[in-house]
Design a protein around this motif. Structure first.
Motif: not given
Length: 113
Positions: A32-61
């Motif tokens: 995914y660092l090279e083949d970056v998901p689109s906004e729609n792909e990320l929305k779908n991933i977040i939906s499948l995970l059943g989480i809020k977008p903030i929960e997918l963020v690496r906050k220590n970066e």
């Protein structure tokens, strides 16, 4: 088809990849660092995970701490930030049909195989 969103520099992601290899099931690897998901792909991933977008963020970066930590961001802003800076996306993410998990700890992957 099982999909893993993978970063080879991450030990948890490498362990997740090994779990998939050991399962014997077919899967595809998205670096995914090279083949970056689109906004729609990320929305779908977040939906499948059943989480809020903030929960997918690496906050220590460093990118998060320097550019976003002190800012109030909407869900759409967070998704845009992850597309712009894919290092912010938590990993590994494994999707199997309509199920998805973040492989932290990697053993969580077994729940959807």
């Amino acid at each position: 088809m099982i999909t893993i969103y993978h970063n080879n520099r991450c030990s948890k992601s490498r362990t997740g990849l090994q779990i998939l290899k050991n399962s014997g099931k077919p899967f595809e690897v998205v670096t995914y660092l090279e083949d970056v998901p689109s906004e729609n792909e990320l929305k779908n991933i977040i939906s499948l995970l059943g989480i809020k977008p903030i929960e997918l963020v690496r906050k220590n970066e460093a990118i998060w701490k320097e550019q976003y930590k002190e800012t109030e961001l909407s869900d759409a802003d967070l998704i845009s930030a992850m597309v712009k800076n894919p290092k912010l996306i938590e990993r590994p993410i494994i999707i199997n049909g309509k199920q998805a998990v973040i492989g932290r700890p990697p053993e969580k992957i077994l729940d959807i195989l």
